[in-house]
Design an enzyme around this catalytic site. Sequence first.
Site, PDB file in Angstrom:
ATOM      1  N   HIS A 279       3.762  -2.313   3.131  1.00 46.22           N
ATOM      2  CA  HIS A 279       3.773  -0.954   2.578  1.00 46.22           C
ATOM      3  C   HIS A 279       5.129  -0.731   1.904  1.00 46.22           C
ATOM      4  O   HIS A 279       6.166  -1.051   2.511  1.00 46.22           O
ATOM      5  CB  HIS A 279       3.561   0.085   3.682  1.00 46.22           C
ATOM      6  CG  HIS A 279       2.242  -0.028   4.389  1.00 46.22           C
ATOM      7  ND1 HIS A 279       2.005  -0.976   5.363  1.00 46.22           N
ATOM      8  CD2 HIS A 279       1.087   0.682   4.236  1.00 46.22           C
ATOM      9  CE1 HIS A 279       0.757  -0.841   5.804  1.00 46.22           C
ATOM     10  NE2 HIS A 279       0.180   0.151   5.139  1.00 46.22           N
TER      11      HIS A 279
ATOM     12  N   ASP B 148       0.829  -1.208   0.000  1.00 49.43           N
ATOM     13  CA  ASP B 148       0.000   0.000   0.000  1.00 49.43           C
ATOM     14  C   ASP B 148       0.868   1.265   0.000  1.00 49.43           C
ATOM     15  O   ASP B 148       2.033   1.240   0.426  1.00 49.43           O
ATOM     16  CB  ASP B 148      -0.882   0.038   1.258  1.00 49.43           C
ATOM     17  CG  ASP B 148      -2.033  -0.946   1.171  1.00 49.43           C
ATOM     18  OD1 ASP B 148      -2.099  -1.715   0.196  1.00 49.43           O
ATOM     19  OD2 ASP B 148      -2.866  -0.943   2.104  1.00 49.43           O
TER      20      ASP B 148
END
Length: 355
Positions: free
Chosen positions: A307, A148
């Site tokens: 991430h 992400d």
Amino acid sequence: MEYDRELARKKAARRRAAEKRRRLRRRRLLVLGAAALILVLVVVGAVSLIVRAVRKSRQASALEPGLPQAVAATATAALPTAAPTPVPTAVPATPAPRIEAAWYQERMAQLYHNLSTYGHYSDAAALYRALDEMQIDPNGKMLAITFDDGPYPPITGQILDVLEANHARATFFIKGAYVDANKDLIKRELGLGCEIGNHTMNHEDLEKLSPEERRASVGGVNDMMQELFGYRVHLLRPPYIKYGDKGTDTRKDIVAMAKEYELAIINHTRSSHDSHDDYTAQMMIDRILAEKDELGRGLNGAILLFHDKYPKTVEAMKVILPALQQKGYQLVTVSELLNCSKEGLNWGWIYSKAD
């Protein structure tokens, strides 16, 4: 006497006239001879060209694939040698899809487009080898790794280095506001066979937006990917994993928007906790590689959350990727994972952690 002189003059005149006629005849003969010589030379040249053409035709005919080699050698033995013509290398066939379903045919076509457009392969054979390595065994173990908040240089580039080194792929849920300045990273993701998902334009909390604002944020990312890369996004990961409580108007509107934009709503089954300040790379490794999580869920069919903005994530991935592959897991994209599941991939559905 006068008569004799006049007769002599006439004879002399006739001799001169005759001599003049002889000279004219000689000139005409010379002209005709020259013309004839030129004509002969032209004919000889034409014949020579015809002979050369016939020889070349015989040589080409002698080398046709259907003739035995001995016949070809005899036909060309007396012909003048010429520089050999390079034989083009045969282009290998694209790998046959291992799954007959329509979604897999479309997936293979999309991968071929992305790899040939954005990938860096030495030749067609190398591209087709890479494409074949991305085939899926539907009966084998598989999971999806997701990232992400990118693209975020230089971390995203380092994550892609690790993926490429391990011949692995992942799904990147991107922020639209980061795309324009990082087009090369998106191209590299596509060129490695990765999937792109939607993480809104600016990481907005969808629950706090009006219906119009939601569509502007989510639709803006889809439109950008289509316009810049010809890529259709089909996955949405709402920031903060917030998409409205069950039964509320907010949930209904977000689901309706997802159906409208042909998006599936994707959460995760296991987080790496790389966003936790107290989590080290080794703690991430131990958490991800555990066969069962704290709720007893296994790795097969898992959607793992990372991430691509933390250096420790890069270090953890260097261990996690080869370890998962050694355990026999296929590292597929989210769409591939869901399409291989019993439920399939459906627009407007909420996957993982749905209540």
